[in-house]
Design a protein around this motif. Structure first.
Motif, mmCIF file in Angstrom:
data_model
loop_
_atom_site.group_PDB
_atom_site.id
_atom_site.type_symbol
_atom_site.label_atom_id
_atom_site.label_comp_id
_atom_site.label_asym_id
_atom_site.label_seq_id
_atom_site.Cartn_x
_atom_site.Cartn_y
_atom_site.Cartn_z
ATOM 1 N N SER A 107 0.846 -1.187 0.000
ATOM 2 C CA SER A 107 0.000 0.000 0.000
ATOM 3 C C SER A 107 0.883 1.238 0.000
ATOM 4 N N VAL A 108 0.495 2.230 -0.778
ATOM 5 C CA VAL A 108 1.291 3.454 -0.900
ATOM 6 C C VAL A 108 0.457 4.650 -0.457
ATOM 7 N N PRO A 109 1.111 5.740 -0.060
ATOM 8 C CA PRO A 109 0.364 6.923 0.392
ATOM 9 C C PRO A 109 -0.498 7.503 -0.720
ATOM 10 N N THR A 110 -1.628 8.091 -0.345
ATOM 11 C CA THR A 110 -2.446 8.820 -1.303
ATOM 12 C C THR A 110 -1.756 10.133 -1.657
ATOM 13 N N LYS A 111 -2.264 10.788 -2.690
ATOM 14 C CA LYS A 111 -1.732 12.103 -3.050
ATOM 15 C C LYS A 111 -1.949 13.093 -1.918
ATOM 16 N N GLU A 112 -3.064 12.960 -1.198
ATOM 17 C CA GLU A 112 -3.347 13.866 -0.084
ATOM 18 C C GLU A 112 -2.290 13.738 1.002
ATOM 19 N N LEU A 113 -1.957 12.491 1.374
ATOM 20 C CA LEU A 113 -0.952 12.285 2.413
ATOM 21 C C LEU A 113 0.435 12.677 1.909
ATOM 22 N N SER A 114 0.801 12.243 0.699
ATOM 23 C CA SER A 114 2.113 12.591 0.158
ATOM 24 C C SER A 114 2.270 14.098 0.016
ATOM 25 N N GLY A 115 1.199 14.747 -0.456
ATOM 26 C CA GLY A 115 1.258 16.203 -0.621
ATOM 27 C C GLY A 115 1.402 16.927 0.701
ATOM 28 N N THR A 116 0.692 16.454 1.736
ATOM 29 C CA THR A 116 0.796 17.078 3.054
ATOM 30 C C THR A 116 2.194 16.899 3.634
ATOM 31 N N ILE A 117 2.769 15.704 3.453
ATOM 32 C CA ILE A 117 4.134 15.448 3.932
ATOM 33 C C ILE A 117 5.122 16.368 3.223
ATOM 34 N N MET A 118 4.993 16.484 1.894
ATOM 35 C CA MET A 118 5.904 17.326 1.126
ATOM 36 C C MET A 118 5.769 18.788 1.536
ATOM 37 N N GLN A 119 4.546 19.226 1.741
ATOM 38 C CA GLN A 119 4.319 20.608 2.166
ATOM 39 C C GLN A 119 4.990 20.888 3.504
ATOM 40 N N ALA A 120 4.827 19.960 4.456
ATOM 41 C CA ALA A 120 5.446 20.128 5.770
ATOM 42 C C ALA A 120 6.974 20.115 5.662
ATOM 43 N N GLU A 121 7.521 19.227 4.817
ATOM 44 C CA GLU A 121 8.979 19.177 4.636
ATOM 45 C C GLU A 121 9.516 20.508 4.112
ATOM 46 N N LYS A 122 8.796 21.116 3.177
ATOM 47 C CA LYS A 122 9.216 22.402 2.632
ATOM 48 C C LYS A 122 9.228 23.477 3.722
ATOM 49 N N TYR A 123 8.189 23.506 4.556
ATOM 50 C CA TYR A 123 8.133 24.489 5.637
ATOM 51 C C TYR A 123 9.329 24.314 6.579
ATOM 52 N N LEU A 124 9.617 23.061 6.944
ATOM 53 C CA LEU A 124 10.733 22.798 7.852
ATOM 54 C C LEU A 124 12.060 23.203 7.210
ATOM 55 N N PHE A 125 12.198 22.942 5.915
ATOM 56 C CA PHE A 125 13.425 23.302 5.198
ATOM 57 C C PHE A 125 13.648 24.815 5.233
ATOM 58 N N HIS A 126 12.610 25.572 4.896
ATOM 59 C CA HIS A 126 12.754 27.028 4.845
ATOM 60 C C HIS A 126 12.966 27.620 6.247
ATOM 61 N N LYS A 174 10.300 20.328 13.956
ATOM 62 C CA LYS A 174 9.582 19.138 13.511
ATOM 63 C C LYS A 174 8.158 19.536 13.135
ATOM 64 N N ALA A 175 7.468 18.621 12.497
ATOM 65 C CA ALA A 175 6.079 18.866 12.098
ATOM 66 C C ALA A 175 5.177 17.814 12.719
ATOM 67 N N LEU A 176 3.970 18.210 12.999
ATOM 68 C CA LEU A 176 2.921 17.298 13.444
ATOM 69 C C LEU A 176 1.806 17.342 12.417
ATOM 70 N N LEU A 177 1.514 16.194 11.798
ATOM 71 C CA LEU A 177 0.431 16.103 10.820
ATOM 72 C C LEU A 177 -0.747 15.386 11.468
ATOM 73 N N LEU A 178 -1.865 16.078 11.571
ATOM 74 C CA LEU A 178 -3.070 15.500 12.166
ATOM 75 C C LEU A 178 -4.097 15.350 11.052
ATOM 76 N N LEU A 179 -4.353 14.107 10.638
ATOM 77 C CA LEU A 179 -5.221 13.884 9.485
ATOM 78 C C LEU A 179 -5.677 12.426 9.432
ATOM 79 N N GLY A 180 -6.804 12.197 8.731
ATOM 80 C CA GLY A 180 -7.233 10.836 8.407
ATOM 81 C C GLY A 180 -7.737 10.031 9.583
ATOM 82 N N ARG A 181 -8.349 8.892 9.248
ATOM 83 C CA ARG A 181 -8.890 7.992 10.259
ATOM 84 C C ARG A 181 -8.602 6.542 9.883
ATOM 85 N N HIS A 182 -8.482 5.710 10.926
ATOM 86 C CA HIS A 182 -8.391 4.268 10.693
ATOM 87 C C HIS A 182 -9.775 3.669 10.508
ATOM 88 N N ARG A 183 -10.794 4.377 10.988
ATOM 89 C CA ARG A 183 -12.163 3.872 10.919
ATOM 90 C C ARG A 183 -12.966 4.708 9.938
#
Length: 436
Positions: free
Chosen positions: A308-327, A359-368
């Motif tokens: 299983s691979v990340p959705t575009k929503e999860l991958s995009g959120t991770i990339m966005q957070a990485e950019k913020y941390l980088f800058h 660091k970043a905290l991503l709060l998103l999605g559900r297991h249920r």
């Protein structure tokens, strides 16, 4: 009534008006050269294959047996797909539906209250073909499309959503409608009214903490039950109101934080804006990304070599957070000074912002799912944990169900330390119910 006749070379849509002798379709075609059925299907006169009636002319006085039957060219069949021209569905995209595996009927195209299903899909995929089923790499799986049809809002859901939106927008203007923060502050005032003038004992402090986390868990659970009624901005605003209670290490929340980007355009500084940043008791700044708790934004339905691979929503959120941390990191001491000066009024007295390996905290999605059923298989849960571990050194990916479990375990731990076995059993029971 709409039905479909499938042949070897194509598909014909048959339309029979509900009311006997209703020849409005003929009048529309003669007057305008086109007609719209169910607000979803758009036909021209050239699409009309045949117009027949059961033994009588089409006038407004015809009886039940004289209802007209109209047949329109709907799709051509080739290479295992029914191809529907986009103009017939009122969109720019042609739609290809696998010829074997999906039975064509009205509900494939029209949801409750004559909502066009493919028009909604086209908004997410502008300009390209929409393919359902088959072996094409860009196709929507038949199972996923079937689930979409089953989960599309019905009339009751639409009515309840509208009622919830009205309550959300207007509720604060009516007497008795107070915010979660007001409820919590009132509770603390009542709780501590008799404790003034004397030192709090350890058990009282523990019970105050238990009450706080029980309140937070119940508040978050109630919000999650109505999450669909809030926009993302409204949801973020609600969660921000309790963020310092949910994550006690932080002492300040900063909204719409402007940070410098020296890399997108090397010859000129560009400003970027972070929706939420938090500052801990030592002044260290971190980034928080809060998304609405949809239950299908974590893992893609497509499987890559058994994984299983990340959705575009999860991958995009991770990339966005990485950019913020980088800058933030590249901004360095100059950024610390500018941020401390700009947001000093929101910080405790004497505290300076520090950019120290943020660091970043991503709060998103559900297991249920929203209906309470499990949203991930055991293998998917394992793959999701692998994804989380991959980024653990720079961000914490937390689902709303993760957060509920954390609150459950904090409550059980505090209750056991307070020596209240009865309350511990109740808290543990409620926590178990959420996990099962």
């Amino acid at each position: 009534m709409i039905s479909f006749e499938v042949g070897s070379k194509g598909v014909t849509l048959e339309y029979e008006p509900h009311f006997g002798g209703n020849a409005w379709v003929t009048r529309e075609l003669k007057a305008a050269g086109k007609v719209t059925l169910s607000r979803v299907f758009f036909f021209r006169t050239s699409d009309l294959v045949a117009e027949t009636a059961h033994g009588a002319a089409h006038d407004d006085e015809a009886d039940e047996d004289d209802r007209p039957l109209y047949r329109f060219r709907f799709a051509t069949t080739k290479n295992g797909y029914h191809r529907i021209p986009g103009r017939i569905l009122g969109i720019d995209n042609d739609v290809l539906i696998v010829a074997e595996g999906i039975a064509l009927d009205r509900k494939v195209f029209v949801a409750e209250r004559n909502i066009s299903i493919f028009r909604r899909i086209a908004k997410l995929k502008p300009g390209s073909e929409i393919v359902v089923g088959g072996d094409r790499v860009d196709s929507i799986a038949v199972e996923a499309f079937g689930e979409l049809l089953e989960r599309f809002p019905n009339s009751i859901e639409v009515d309840r959503y509208a009622a919830a939106r009205v309550e959300t927008i207007l509720g604060e203007f009516f007497d008795g409608a107070t915010s979660a923060r007001d409820h919590y502050e009132s509770y603390l005032n009542r709780r501590n009214a008799g404790a003034r003038g004397r030192a709090l004992r350890r058990d009282e402090l523990l019970r105050a903490e238990i009450d706080k986390f029980v309140y937070l868990r119940e508040t978050l659970s109630s919000w999650l039950a109505r999450a669909a009624s809030y926009s993302e901005k409204e949801w973020q605003k609600m969660v921000v109101g309790v963020i310092l209670l949910l994550f006690p290490k932080y002492v300040a929340v900063l909204e719409n934080v402007r940070i410098a980007d020296f890399y997108s355009r090397p010859d000129k500084r560009k400003n970027r804006y972070v929706d939420l940043c938090v500052v801990d008791a030592n002044g260290n700044i971190d980034v928080i990304e809060i998304k609405k708790p949809f239950d299908d934004i974590l893992l893609s339905r497509a499987i890559y070599r058994g994984n299983s691979v990340p959705t575009k929503e999860l991958s995009g959120t991770i990339m966005q957070a990485e950019k913020y941390l980088f800058h933030l990191s590249k901004w360095g001491v100059e950024g610390e000074r500018e941020l401390s000066k700009r947001y000093g009024s929101a910080l405790p007295a004497g505290l300076q912002i520090r950019v120290t390996n943020p660091k970043a905290l991503l709060l998103l999605g559900r297991h249920r799912r929203t209906d309470g059923t499990g949203g991930l298989t055991e293998n998917q849960s394992f793959d999701l944990e692998v994804i989380k571990r991959k980024y653990v050194n720079m961000m914490d990916i937390v689902t709303y169900d993760d957060l509920l479990r954390r609150l459950d375990r904090i409550i059980v731990s505090l209750t056991e330390r307070a020596g209240s076995a009865g309350l511990g059993q109740r808290a543990d029971k409620r926590g178990t119910e959420r996990r099962d």
